[in-house]
Design an enzyme around this catalytic site. Structure first.
Site, PDB file in Angstrom:
ATOM      1  N   SER A  15      46.727  39.639  48.887  1.00  0.00           N
ATOM      2  CA  SER A  15      46.412  40.674  47.839  1.00  0.00           C
ATOM      3  C   SER A  15      47.488  41.578  47.961  1.00  0.00           C
ATOM      4  O   SER A  15      47.802  42.135  48.923  1.00  0.00           O
ATOM      5  CB  SER A  15      44.962  41.019  47.780  1.00  0.00           C
ATOM      6  OG  SER A  15      44.896  42.269  46.841  1.00  0.00           O
ATOM      7  N   LYS A  20      41.626  46.516  47.039  1.00  0.00           N
ATOM      8  CA  LYS A  20      40.836  45.284  47.453  1.00  0.00           C
ATOM      9  C   LYS A  20      41.306  45.105  49.025  1.00  0.00           C
ATOM     10  O   LYS A  20      40.341  44.662  49.920  1.00  0.00           O
ATOM     11  CB  LYS A  20      41.529  44.172  46.994  1.00  0.00           C
ATOM     12  CG  LYS A  20      40.678  43.641  45.890  1.00  0.00           C
ATOM     13  CD  LYS A  20      41.020  42.328  45.379  1.00  0.00           C
ATOM     14  CE  LYS A  20      41.079  41.911  43.965  1.00  0.00           C
ATOM     15  NZ  LYS A  20      41.778  40.450  43.425  1.00  0.00           N
ATOM     16  N   ASP A  76      39.965  36.560  44.427  1.00  0.00           N
ATOM     17  CA  ASP A  76      40.328  36.706  42.848  1.00  0.00           C
ATOM     18  C   ASP A  76      38.808  36.985  42.298  1.00  0.00           C
ATOM     19  O   ASP A  76      37.879  36.411  42.558  1.00  0.00           O
ATOM     20  CB  ASP A  76      40.447  35.350  42.229  1.00  0.00           C
ATOM     21  CG  ASP A  76      41.261  35.525  40.999  1.00  0.00           C
ATOM     22  OD1 ASP A  76      42.457  36.188  40.999  1.00  0.00           O
ATOM     23  OD2 ASP A  76      40.694  35.367  39.868  1.00  0.00           O
ATOM     24  N   SER A  77      38.814  38.193  41.467  1.00  0.00           N
ATOM     25  CA  SER A  77      37.595  38.911  41.101  1.00  0.00           C
ATOM     26  C   SER A  77      37.943  39.435  39.706  1.00  0.00           C
ATOM     27  O   SER A  77      39.033  39.509  39.134  1.00  0.00           O
ATOM     28  CB  SER A  77      37.229  39.754  41.943  1.00  0.00           C
ATOM     29  OG  SER A  77      38.303  40.702  42.546  1.00  0.00           O
ATOM     30  N   PHE A 157      37.633  51.685  42.690  1.00  0.00           N
ATOM     31  CA  PHE A 157      39.006  51.341  42.083  1.00  0.00           C
ATOM     32  C   PHE A 157      38.749  50.496  40.873  1.00  0.00           C
ATOM     33  O   PHE A 157      37.540  50.023  40.557  1.00  0.00           O
ATOM     34  CB  PHE A 157      39.772  50.554  42.916  1.00  0.00           C
ATOM     35  CG  PHE A 157      39.405  49.262  43.421  1.00  0.00           C
ATOM     36  CD1 PHE A 157      38.438  48.925  44.558  1.00  0.00           C
ATOM     37  CD2 PHE A 157      39.936  48.010  42.489  1.00  0.00           C
ATOM     38  CE1 PHE A 157      38.084  47.996  44.807  1.00  0.00           C
ATOM     39  CE2 PHE A 157      39.423  46.703  42.850  1.00  0.00           C
ATOM     40  CZ  PHE A 157      38.511  46.664  44.114  1.00  0.00           C
ATOM     41  N   GLY A 158      39.620  50.232  39.974  1.00  0.00           N
ATOM     42  CA  GLY A 158      39.397  49.134  38.872  1.00  0.00           C
ATOM     43  C   GLY A 158      38.195  49.577  37.676  1.00  0.00           C
ATOM     44  O   GLY A 158      38.365  50.867  37.572  1.00  0.00           O
ATOM     45  N   ASP A 160      35.001  50.129  38.337  1.00  0.00           N
ATOM     46  CA  ASP A 160      34.003  50.930  39.200  1.00  0.00           C
ATOM     47  C   ASP A 160      33.336  51.948  38.303  1.00  0.00           C
ATOM     48  O   ASP A 160      32.086  52.079  38.502  1.00  0.00           O
ATOM     49  CB  ASP A 160      34.490  51.051  40.586  1.00  0.00           C
ATOM     50  CG  ASP A 160      34.508  50.065  41.593  1.00  0.00           C
ATOM     51  OD1 ASP A 160      33.938  49.076  41.235  1.00  0.00           O
ATOM     52  OD2 ASP A 160      35.018  50.312  42.662  1.00  0.00           O
ATOM     53  N   ARG A 186      31.804  41.050  46.116  1.00  0.00           N
ATOM     54  CA  ARG A 186      32.721  41.023  47.047  1.00  0.00           C
ATOM     55  C   ARG A 186      32.107  40.800  48.609  1.00  0.00           C
ATOM     56  O   ARG A 186      32.265  40.021  49.650  1.00  0.00           O
ATOM     57  CB  ARG A 186      33.814  42.160  47.476  1.00  0.00           C
ATOM     58  CG  ARG A 186      35.094  41.622  48.268  1.00  0.00           C
ATOM     59  CD  ARG A 186      36.307  42.488  48.062  1.00  0.00           C
ATOM     60  NE  ARG A 186      36.976  42.314  46.618  1.00  0.00           N
ATOM     61  CZ  ARG A 186      36.522  42.992  45.771  1.00  0.00           C
ATOM     62  NH1 ARG A 186      36.149  44.203  45.831  1.00  0.00           N
ATOM     63  NH2 ARG A 186      37.295  42.923  44.502  1.00  0.00           N
TER      64      ARG A 186
HETATM   65  P1  IMP Z   1      42.654  39.872  40.592  1.00  0.00           P
HETATM   66  O1  IMP Z   1      41.819  39.413  41.471  1.00  0.00           O
HETATM   67  O2  IMP Z   1      43.569  40.609  41.647  1.00  0.00           O
HETATM   68  O3  IMP Z   1      43.528  39.213  39.656  1.00  0.00           O
HETATM   69  O4  IMP Z   1      42.259  41.261  39.865  1.00  0.00           O
HETATM   70  C1  IMP Z   1      41.027  41.593  39.911  1.00  0.00           C
HETATM   71  C2  IMP Z   1      40.825  42.906  39.004  1.00  0.00           C
HETATM   72  O5  IMP Z   1      39.440  42.768  38.650  1.00  0.00           O
HETATM   73  C3  IMP Z   1      41.133  44.131  39.907  1.00  0.00           C
HETATM   74  O6  IMP Z   1      42.370  44.450  39.629  1.00  0.00           O
HETATM   75  C4  IMP Z   1      40.006  45.000  39.269  1.00  0.00           C
HETATM   76  O7  IMP Z   1      40.463  45.518  38.030  1.00  0.00           O
HETATM   77  C5  IMP Z   1      38.918  44.072  38.970  1.00  0.00           C
HETATM   78  N1  IMP Z   1      37.938  44.064  40.066  1.00  0.00           N
HETATM   79  C6  IMP Z   1      37.749  43.358  40.908  1.00  0.00           C
HETATM   80  N2  IMP Z   1      36.774  43.650  41.741  1.00  0.00           N
HETATM   81  C7  IMP Z   1      36.402  44.888  41.481  1.00  0.00           C
HETATM   82  C8  IMP Z   1      35.574  45.871  42.055  1.00  0.00           C
HETATM   83  O8  IMP Z   1      34.913  45.690  43.005  1.00  0.00           O
HETATM   84  N3  IMP Z   1      35.424  47.034  41.540  1.00  0.00           N
HETATM   85  C9  IMP Z   1      36.275  47.430  40.280  1.00  0.00           C
HETATM   86  N4  IMP Z   1      36.974  46.457  39.715  1.00  0.00           N
HETATM   87  C10 IMP Z   1      37.097  45.103  40.291  1.00  0.00           C
END
Ligand code: IMP
Length: 202
Positions: A15, A20, A76-77, A157-158, A160, A186
């Site tokens: 990553s 993350k 991937d999330s 982050f993201g 949240d 996660r």
């Molecule tokens: P990727 O899996 O790197 O393609 O991106 C996943 C995106 O989902 C992240 O950049 C976040 O925006 C969002 N995301 C995934 N997990 C979380 C979390 O635990 N909190 C907030 N946003 C999340």
């Protein structure tokens, strides 16, 4: 001697997202596993061409295992909003645009919800473990919740700050990391990794 041992007990985290990587390092530390990020090893970030979280996690993990010759964990999330037919889903990072601005991404969700009564959403995480010999395994975790507006809290982050997990009143952005780790998508995917065992990753 396993490849894991030759890497000095480090597991590669495929990553380039520092939020993350920090969470994954926290989740693995109590189990004697230290991590190194793909970014730190200078590995390229593959394009996420999969149609599902699992396909993208497999792609990232197998690519990094191939390039590094080490065992890898990829995540991937994203967030799936019910009233938006599951969007942004695998596009969660991309909704933040090239500047990775999640204020913009959260505003887009709120705009597209357009006052919808159903504000339910779920965070989903698929973890993939991959080895340089081509083997891989996947693990899925999910947490359901509700979206609030305006966003609250600066601890996560993201997305949240706009997500309140089921049964709670604080957003993930307002919760201490330990409280989020106890219930997050996660953490739930991680529980499955730990149930499988991590001895061959040390
Ligand atoms: P990727 O899996 O790197 O393609 O991106 C996943 C995106 O989902 C992240 O950049 C976040 O925006 C969002 N995301 C995934 N997990 C979380 C979390 O635990 N909190 C907030 N946003 C999340």
């Amino acid at each position: 001697m396993s490849v894991g041992r030759m890497s000095g007990g480090k597991l590669v985290i495929a990553s380039h997202n520092p939020g993350k990587v920090r969470e994954i390092a926290d989740l693995l530390a109590p189990h004697g596993l230290s991590v190194v990020s793909a970014a730190r090893l200078g590995l390229p970030e593959p394009e996420e061409t999969g149609a599902t979280f699992a396909e993208n996690a497999i792609l990232k993990a197998t690519d990094a295992a191939n390039a590094s010759g080490l065992p890898v964990l990829a995540d991937d999330s994203g967030i799936c909003v019910a009233a938006l037919g599951g969007q942004p889903g695998i596009y969660s990072a991309r909704w933040a645009g090239p500047d990775k601005d999640f204020t913009v991404a959260m505003q887009r969700i709120e705009r597209e919800l357009a006052g919808a009564a159903d504000r339910s959403a779920a965070f989903i995480c698929v973890l993939c473990l991959a080895w340089p010999d081509g083997r891989y395994e996947t693990f899925e975790g999910r947490v359901d919740g509700t979206l609030v507006w305006p966003p609250r809290g600066t601890k996560g982050f993201g997305y949240d700050p706009m997500f309140v997990p089921e049964g709670g009143s604080l957003t993930f952005g307002e919760m201490d990391p330990a409280a989020k780790h106890a219930i997050s998508h996660r953490a739930r995917a991680f529980a499955k990794v730990l149930a499988r065992g991590v001895a061959d990753l040390r």
